[in-house]
Scaffold this active site. Sequence first.
Site, short mmCIF file in Angstrom:
data_model
loop_
_atom_site.label_atom_id
_atom_site.label_comp_id
_atom_site.label_asym_id
_atom_site.label_seq_id
_atom_site.Cartn_x
_atom_site.Cartn_y
_atom_site.Cartn_z
N ARG A 97 0.98 -1.10 0.07
CA ARG A 97 -0.09 -0.10 -0.10
C ARG A 97 0.87 1.13 0.02
O ARG A 97 1.58 1.28 0.83
CB ARG A 97 -0.85 0.12 1.14
CG ARG A 97 -2.10 -0.96 1.33
CD ARG A 97 -3.24 -0.35 0.51
NE ARG A 97 -3.96 0.63 0.95
CZ ARG A 97 -5.07 1.31 0.91
NH1 ARG A 97 -5.88 0.49 0.17
NH2 ARG A 97 -5.50 2.26 1.35
N LEU A 99 1.72 4.74 1.02
CA LEU A 99 1.58 5.45 2.56
C LEU A 99 1.48 6.89 1.99
O LEU A 99 2.19 7.46 1.28
CB LEU A 99 2.52 5.11 3.27
CG LEU A 99 2.55 3.66 3.81
CD1 LEU A 99 3.96 3.32 4.49
CD2 LEU A 99 1.41 3.42 4.89
N ASN A 113 12.21 0.58 4.03
CA ASN A 113 11.42 -0.39 3.26
C ASN A 113 12.45 -1.09 2.49
O ASN A 113 13.69 -0.88 2.35
CB ASN A 113 10.75 0.54 1.92
CG ASN A 113 10.18 -0.35 1.08
OD1 ASN A 113 9.43 -1.33 1.26
ND2 ASN A 113 10.17 0.09 -0.34
N HIS A 115 13.14 -2.89 -1.48
CA HIS A 115 12.85 -3.15 -2.64
C HIS A 115 13.77 -3.82 -3.63
O HIS A 115 14.97 -3.81 -3.48
CB HIS A 115 12.59 -1.59 -3.26
CG HIS A 115 12.20 -1.43 -4.48
ND1 HIS A 115 11.03 -1.67 -4.98
CD2 HIS A 115 12.72 -1.26 -5.97
CE1 HIS A 115 10.53 -1.68 -6.22
NE2 HIS A 115 11.75 -1.43 -6.79
C1 GAR Z 1 10.07 -8.66 -1.80
O1 GAR Z 1 10.89 -9.01 -2.94
C2 GAR Z 1 10.05 -6.86 -1.54
O2 GAR Z 1 11.36 -6.58 -1.94
C3 GAR Z 1 9.24 -6.47 -2.63
O3 GAR Z 1 7.94 -7.54 -2.30
C4 GAR Z 1 8.55 -8.67 -2.01
C5 GAR Z 1 8.00 -9.28 -0.70
O4 GAR Z 1 8.24 -10.46 -0.43
N1 GAR Z 1 9.03 -5.26 -2.29
C6 GAR Z 1 8.44 -4.24 -3.38
O5 GAR Z 1 8.24 -4.76 -4.32
C7 GAR Z 1 8.16 -2.81 -2.61
N2 GAR Z 1 8.00 -2.02 -3.67
P1 GAR Z 1 8.03 -11.05 1.12
O6 GAR Z 1 6.64 -10.99 1.38
O7 GAR Z 1 8.17 -12.66 0.68
O8 GAR Z 1 8.91 -10.52 1.83
#
Ligand code: GAR
Length: 222
Positions: A97, A99, A113, A115
């Site tokens: 989400r 924020l 965060n 990424h």
């Molecule tokens: C991870 O790869 C994280 O880096 C990404 O979502 C995935 C969550 O996996 N986040 C994003 O893309 C944020 N923009 P997880 O639930 O197994 O940690």
Amino acid sequence: MTKQRVGVLISGRGSNMKSLIAAAQAADYPAEIAVVISNVPGAGGLAIAAEAGVRALVIDSKSFGKGADGKRKFESALTAELKAARVDLVCLAGFMRLLSADFVNDWSGRLVNIHPSLLPAFKGLDVHAEMLRAGVKIAGCTVHYVSAEMDAGPIIGQAAVPVHSGDTPETLAARILDEEHKLYPECVRRIADGEVRLRDGIAVLSGAPASGALANPVRSPR
Ligand code: GAR
């Protein structure tokens, strides 16, 4: 040692959350996971957190209605729970989400965060397919403080992985995810140890990276 109290926000399977919980189980880790909150009911990570004995709860973002008003109500519920858990640091771990600027400002310097790209390149969703389309030869992941803009803010740490010919979005994502699971606990450790300072909009690190981090020179935030 007074441990920093961490709140982890998730939306899905929670593998990064799991790596933070695992790291925090070490007696000498300077942070503890005080609460896990999912904005999606039934997210896979909730069961993992509960199994590890970590308080896990759902604040269903959809139940607050759409628009700015719904977002504001959702975020005040989030803040209420984080404050009730006396959280010092909020870690977004696959929290999908966006924020609001108000929430980001309220938690400024205490909101991070992860990424799956080497920011500031490849923000947003579907980054693994995008990286393959762009033909990059090095990919990776980034832990950063959160600013109001999506996938932006002072970079705390990064880890790099090679892109192989024949990679699919799935094989590349798996290689990056392995690094995410090492990078996030390492960055949270350094924040909790007071080794990360914000100066002129940049995160400046002091102290030494954990020895394992040296295996990937790009994962050694300096
Ligand atoms: C991870 O790869 C994280 O880096 C990404 O979502 C995935 C969550 O996996 N986040 C994003 O893309 C944020 N923009 P997880 O639930 O197994 O940690």
